[in-house]
Design an enzyme around this catalytic site. Structure first.
Site, PDB file in Angstrom:
ATOM      1  N   ASN A   1      -9.977  -0.941  -2.092  1.00 11.06           N
ATOM      2  CA  ASN A   1      -8.712  -0.471  -1.828  1.00 11.06           C
ATOM      3  C   ASN A   1      -7.837  -1.231  -3.011  1.00 11.06           C
ATOM      4  O   ASN A   1      -7.791  -2.445  -3.260  1.00 11.06           O
ATOM      5  CB  ASN A   1      -8.301  -1.292  -0.619  1.00 11.06           C
TER       6      ASN A   1
ATOM      7  N   HIS B   1      -3.931   7.026   1.674  1.00  9.82           N
ATOM      8  CA  HIS B   1      -4.376   5.771   0.996  1.00  9.82           C
ATOM      9  C   HIS B   1      -5.801   5.262   1.315  1.00  9.82           C
ATOM     10  O   HIS B   1      -6.250   5.201   2.301  1.00  9.82           O
ATOM     11  CB  HIS B   1      -3.329   4.733   1.301  1.00  9.82           C
TER      12      HIS B   1
ATOM     13  N   CYS C   1       0.723  -1.191  -0.029  1.00  3.44           N
ATOM     14  CA  CYS C   1      -0.018   0.136  -0.068  1.00  3.44           C
ATOM     15  C   CYS C   1       0.628   1.420  -0.073  1.00  3.44           C
ATOM     16  O   CYS C   1       0.414   2.455  -0.430  1.00  3.44           O
ATOM     17  CB  CYS C   1      -0.934   0.061   1.228  1.00  3.44           C
TER      18      CYS C   1
END
Ligand code: UT7
Length: 338
Positions: free
Chosen positions: A295, A265, A119
């Protein structure tokens, strides 16, 4: 790593993103596992995500995003002098997708770096690109972040905690030196890692610890699916992202009030809200698009950055703060004066 005063800052001269056309709603997932639209919305803010058709790789999504970023910058593809590609879901175990992007864009034999920081992959890659531009080593870097998560999630009840969260997509930037020295550009990047938490979010197998790397036992025990201790990740993400933003602000002598837009994020909308609350940044100044894409790991920040620009949420001179947290653990922040 702040910019020395004599360096030319790195500016983003082009940006693009691409998501595959197939929309998968929470209701679609209800048919596959014991979950509900209500649970997914309440716990994560996600309404839908995109999934590729089988055979489309993260390199393909990267190429689409890259074409858009190159066009946006007005550059010729042949002027790109370095590729930096971030993904946790490469088309193959090796090589990474950087070389595939190079081949598919028909680029000359320039360097192609692969970044594997999950990520945080985008900000880690941005940090690398920023150093190369500021030293003058490269003049026009293609930075791509792309993920295909949908082909390796466990779409049964036992994998429901992760399967509902992740989606496919790509974002790309062109990085160049700011020849005008007008203060615009990347102000700093801050990178962090704590490998004691590897098992909190990982895809344990396959790896080099087994011979051969893929065994029947790992298939039977489904160890090839990623697994997560969601609560621990949630807790740490909510604390570490604000810390990383504060480190960046302090480094640049700025305060939270100076931030025009925060782009965290997109891991979980509740995490983004907690990050904003922790930093005392009003939600109007926080980019949140997880409802549409889930995501998308390394790709989430460049997709969100591009959409924020398209929505007119960033004006020249604005300070934009980026921050990420994920598997590793790794976390990071970047400040950009637009
Ligand atoms: O990019 C960084 C990577 N990932 C993240 O940042 C994710 C971080 N973690 C999270 O976002 C959250 O922890 C989740 C969304 C994964 C889970 O939310 P939560 O509020 O922490 O729920 P929980 O893990 O405490 O689970 C609550 C219940 C459990 O049932 P019991 O034990 O209370 O009966 C789970 O089994 O919800 C159940 N559950 C589900 N129910 C319906 C877990 N996944 C699902 C699901 N649908 N998809």
């Amino acid at each position: 790593m702040g910019a020395a005063s004599m360096d030319k800052r790195t500016i983003i001269t082009g940006i693009g993103h691409y998501v595959p056309p197939r929309v998968v709603t929470n209701f679609d997932l209800e048919k596959l596992m014991d979950t509900s639209d209500e649970w997914i919305r309440q716990r994560s803010g996600i309404i839908e995500r995109r999934h590729v058709e089988l055979g489309v790789g993260s390199s393909d999504l990267a190429v689409e995003a890259a074409r858009r970023a190159i066009a946006d910058s007005g550059s010729r593809t042949s002027d790109i002098d370095l590729i930096i590609a971030a993904t946790l879901s490469p088309d193959h175990y090796f090589p990474g997708i950087g070389v595939l992007v190079q081949a598919k864009l028909d680029l000359p034999p320039i360097g192609a770096i692969d970044v594997r920081n999950q990520c945080s992959g985008f900000i880690y890659a941005l940090s690398i690109g920023d150093q190369y531009i500021r030293t003058g080593a490269y003049k026009k870097i293609l930075l791509v972040a792309a993920e295909v998560q949908s082909t390796n999630l466990n779409y049964s009840d036992e994998g429901r905690d992760m399967a509902v969260l992740f989606g496919d997509g790509a974002g790309a930037l062109i990085l160049e030196p700011n020849e005008h020295n007008d203060g615009r550009g990347i102000l700093s990047t801050h990178l962090f890692a704590d490998g004691r938490h590897v098992t909190d979010l990982w895809m344990e197998k396959p790896g080099c610890l087994d011979k051969p790397a893929v065994t029947e036992e790992m298939v039977r025990t489904k160890k090839f699916f990623p697994r997560m201790d969601g609560k621990n990740v949630f807790k740490n993400a909510s604390v570490k992202m604000p810390e990383a933003v504060r480190a960046a602000l302090q480094h640049n002598g700025l305060t939270v009030e100076d931030v025009a837009l925060l782009i965290p994020h997109q891991a979980n909308d509740r995490i983004s809200q907690m990050v904003a609350h922790n930093l005392k940044i009003p939600l109007e100044k926080v980019m949140r698009n997880i409802s549409k894409y889930g995501n998308t790991t390394a790709a989430s920040i460049p997709i969100a950055l591009h959409e924020a620009l398209q929505e007119g949420r960033i004006k020249p001179g604005d300070v934009v703060a980026l921050t990420s947290f994920g598997s590793g653990y790794t976390w990071a922040s970047a400040l950009i004066r637009w």
